[in-house]
Design a protein around this motif. Structure first.
Motif, PDB file in Angstrom:
ATOM      1  N   LYS A   1       0.817  -1.214   0.000  1.00  0.00           N
ATOM      2  CA  LYS A   1       0.000   0.000   0.000  1.00  0.00           C
ATOM      3  C   LYS A   1       0.851   1.266   0.000  1.00  0.00           C
ATOM      4  O   LYS A   1       0.503   2.255  -0.645  1.00  0.00           O
ATOM      5  CB  LYS A   1      -0.907   0.020   1.239  1.00  0.00           C
ATOM      6  CG  LYS A   1      -2.090  -0.943   1.159  1.00  0.00           C
ATOM      7  CD  LYS A   1      -2.897  -0.827   2.460  1.00  0.00           C
ATOM      8  CE  LYS A   1      -4.192  -1.592   2.415  1.00  0.00           C
ATOM      9  NZ  LYS A   1      -4.911  -1.546   3.697  1.00  0.00           N
ATOM     10  N   ASN A   2       1.937   1.255   0.764  1.00  0.00           N
ATOM     11  CA  ASN A   2       2.716   2.490   0.954  1.00  0.00           C
ATOM     12  C   ASN A   2       4.100   2.456   0.328  1.00  0.00           C
ATOM     13  O   ASN A   2       4.839   3.435   0.411  1.00  0.00           O
ATOM     14  CB  ASN A   2       2.852   2.781   2.461  1.00  0.00           C
ATOM     15  CG  ASN A   2       1.500   2.878   3.129  1.00  0.00           C
ATOM     16  OD1 ASN A   2       0.628   3.596   2.661  1.00  0.00           O
ATOM     17  ND2 ASN A   2       1.297   2.132   4.205  1.00  0.00           N
ATOM     18  N   GLY A   3       4.466   1.319  -0.263  1.00  0.00           N
ATOM     19  CA  GLY A   3       5.788   1.203  -0.880  1.00  0.00           C
ATOM     20  C   GLY A   3       6.836   0.848   0.171  1.00  0.00           C
ATOM     21  O   GLY A   3       6.640   1.100   1.363  1.00  0.00           O
ATOM     22  N   PRO A   4       7.987   0.286  -0.283  1.00  0.00           N
ATOM     23  CA  PRO A   4       9.015  -0.183   0.658  1.00  0.00           C
ATOM     24  C   PRO A   4       9.603   0.923   1.535  1.00  0.00           C
ATOM     25  O   PRO A   4      10.153   0.642   2.595  1.00  0.00           O
ATOM     26  CB  PRO A   4      10.102  -0.763  -0.253  1.00  0.00           C
ATOM     27  CG  PRO A   4       9.466  -0.948  -1.570  1.00  0.00           C
ATOM     28  CD  PRO A   4       8.303  -0.021  -1.679  1.00  0.00           C
ATOM     29  N   LYS A   5       9.441   2.187   1.101  1.00  0.00           N
ATOM     30  CA  LYS A   5       9.977   3.294   1.920  1.00  0.00           C
ATOM     31  C   LYS A   5       9.294   3.375   3.282  1.00  0.00           C
ATOM     32  O   LYS A   5       9.808   3.997   4.211  1.00  0.00           O
ATOM     33  CB  LYS A   5       9.800   4.625   1.179  1.00  0.00           C
ATOM     34  CG  LYS A   5      10.820   4.836   0.090  1.00  0.00           C
ATOM     35  CD  LYS A   5      10.904   6.309  -0.284  1.00  0.00           C
ATOM     36  CE  LYS A   5      12.152   6.643  -1.070  1.00  0.00           C
ATOM     37  NZ  LYS A   5      12.460   5.759  -2.165  1.00  0.00           N
ATOM     38  N   VAL A   6       8.142   2.739   3.408  1.00  0.00           N
ATOM     39  CA  VAL A   6       7.430   2.758   4.691  1.00  0.00           C
ATOM     40  C   VAL A   6       8.298   2.148   5.802  1.00  0.00           C
ATOM     41  O   VAL A   6       8.156   2.491   6.968  1.00  0.00           O
ATOM     42  CB  VAL A   6       6.056   2.020   4.574  1.00  0.00           C
ATOM     43  CG1 VAL A   6       6.221   0.509   4.528  1.00  0.00           C
ATOM     44  CG2 VAL A   6       5.138   2.419   5.711  1.00  0.00           C
ATOM     45  N   ILE A   7       9.226   1.262   5.423  1.00  0.00           N
ATOM     46  CA  ILE A   7      10.090   0.639   6.446  1.00  0.00           C
ATOM     47  C   ILE A   7      10.899   1.729   7.170  1.00  0.00           C
ATOM     48  O   ILE A   7      11.007   1.725   8.398  1.00  0.00           O
ATOM     49  CB  ILE A   7      11.054  -0.411   5.823  1.00  0.00           C
ATOM     50  CG1 ILE A   7      10.256  -1.514   5.132  1.00  0.00           C
ATOM     51  CG2 ILE A   7      11.978  -1.006   6.896  1.00  0.00           C
ATOM     52  CD1 ILE A   7      11.100  -2.475   4.311  1.00  0.00           C
TER      53      ILE A   7
END
Ligand SMILES: Cc1cc2nc3c(=O)[nH]c(=O)nc-3n(C[C@H](O)[C@H](O)[C@H](O)COP(=O)(O)O)c2cc1C
Length: 350
Positions: A294-300
């Protein structure tokens, strides 16, 4: 001017919180992880680019997209066709056969093993192999190949259908599969379970005493919906919502101090707050999938930032200082705790 520059350089150093290095390290299944975020098994971890992107964005480990037991058993297209023509053999697996028919290629297994060994060369974080299995049959030898390909650990997604009215020994099958796999490989093994167990607490405790290194709670089933216009079943949502995390949270808090292996939290974990809650409930790590979609890997990165910010505000400099803190208050007698809260909160509502 020189004074202003000096103040500018020295100010951040004088700030204590700036100097404090957050330690997000955690151990899971004997693996040393730099933080508690694992990219869960999903389409995003089914390619080398996906796995590399997870590491780049801060994931501490990846679980590779599962290979299916049926893919291991039916290595060639021909065998798939034969199975399709003979519904007696695989009548119980018709849905999976549709999947296999779409995806299986003769060299599928080779590609899967190559993905593990290529990932091991491309990233420094642990790579966890995954098998989605329904029985304790001939696929077990394949776990050895995964170990030889370099997998740091193995996760078994044991998918036994809780609505199978013919399976009288549902839980026993788990123990048989675990025993067989542990006899074949040396790398740590985890199982990913659903919450559909009789006496879930006792079952999780017993599973944790089999020699498993970890248990992932919980796998997420796709729940069906009904379209009232066509009056037929419709597909449910592929991705979880945050509201789905509470069953995981409850059982994490109940079980974390009672089990003999590490626990990973999965389902509905989308934000830094969610991860903090799971750690307070005693999880060693969290596994995330839907929020990555939903938010892309940058959410990590955002999740890690939130954890650091929260820890700094609370004066913690390692996860061990607060892991399981709430579990100790809640886990002893959750029913009594919930009854008390229920009485307190609802007795005055008219
Ligand atoms: C598109 C998609 C594919 C998935 N594929 C697998 C899989 O191959 N094996 C597996 O064990 N879990 C698989 N999962 C389940 C996730 O690993 C995870 O346990 C589940 O989605 C709950 O976590 P979440 O709420 O963060 O999404 C998949 C999930 C999604 C959304």
């Amino acid at each position: 001017m020189v004074r202003q520059v000096l103040i500018f350089i020295l100010l951040p150093v004088a700030n204590k919180s700036y100097l404090k290095m957050m330690n997000l390290r955690t151990d899971y299944m004997g693996l040393k992880l730099k933080n508690p975020i694992i990219a869960a098994s999903s389409g995003l971890t089914g390619t080398l680019e996906g796995i590399v992107s997870m590491e780049k964005n801060g994931a501490a480990a990846v679980v590779i997209k599962s290979i299916f037991e049926e893919e291991i058993l039916l290595e060639a297209n021909q065998q798939v066709k034969e199975a399709e023509e003979n519904p007696m053999i695989y009548s119980a697996l018709s849905e999976t056969l549709d999947y296999i028919d779409l995806h299986i290629r003769e060299d599928n297994l080779e590609k899967f093993l190559d993905l593990i060994s290529d990932a091991k060369k491309a990233v420094t974080i642990p790579v966890i192999g995954s098998i989605n299995c329904v029985s304790g049959e001939d696929w077990i030898h394949f776990t050895k190949k995964m170990e030889e390909a370099g997998a740091d650990a193995l996760e078994l997604n044991i998918f036994l259908n809780p609505a199978d009215f013919n399976n009288k020994e549902f839980e026993k099958a788990y123990f048989r599969i675990i025993e067989k796999v542990l006899a074949v490989i040396k790398i740590p093994v985890a199982i990913k379970i659903s919450k559909y167990f009789t006496r879930l607490g006792l079952s999780v405790k017993a599973l944790s005493e089999t020699g498993l290194a970890g248990i992932v709670m919980f796998n997420r089933f796709y729940t069906p919906d009904i379209d009232i216009e066509s009056m037929s079943l419709s597909t449910s949502k592929i991705f979880s919502t945050q509201e789905e995390q509470y069953e995981t949270l409850r059982w994490m808090a109940i079980m974390s101090a009672k089990v003999s292996c590490d626990l990973a939290a999965s389902t509905g974990i989308h934000s830094g707050e969610d991860v903090i809650k799971m750690l307070l409930a005693g999880a060693k790590v969290t596994q995330i999938a839907s929020t990555l979609y939903k938010n892309g890997p940058k959410v990590i990165g955002k999740i890690l930032q939130k954890i650091e910010h929260w820890m700094s505000g609370k004066g913690f400099d390692s996860i061990e200082q607060f892991r399981g803190k709430v579990s100790r208050e809640y886990g002893e007698d959750p029913a009594a705790f919930e009854r008390m809260q229920f009485m307190k909160n609802f007795s005055e509502i008219r």
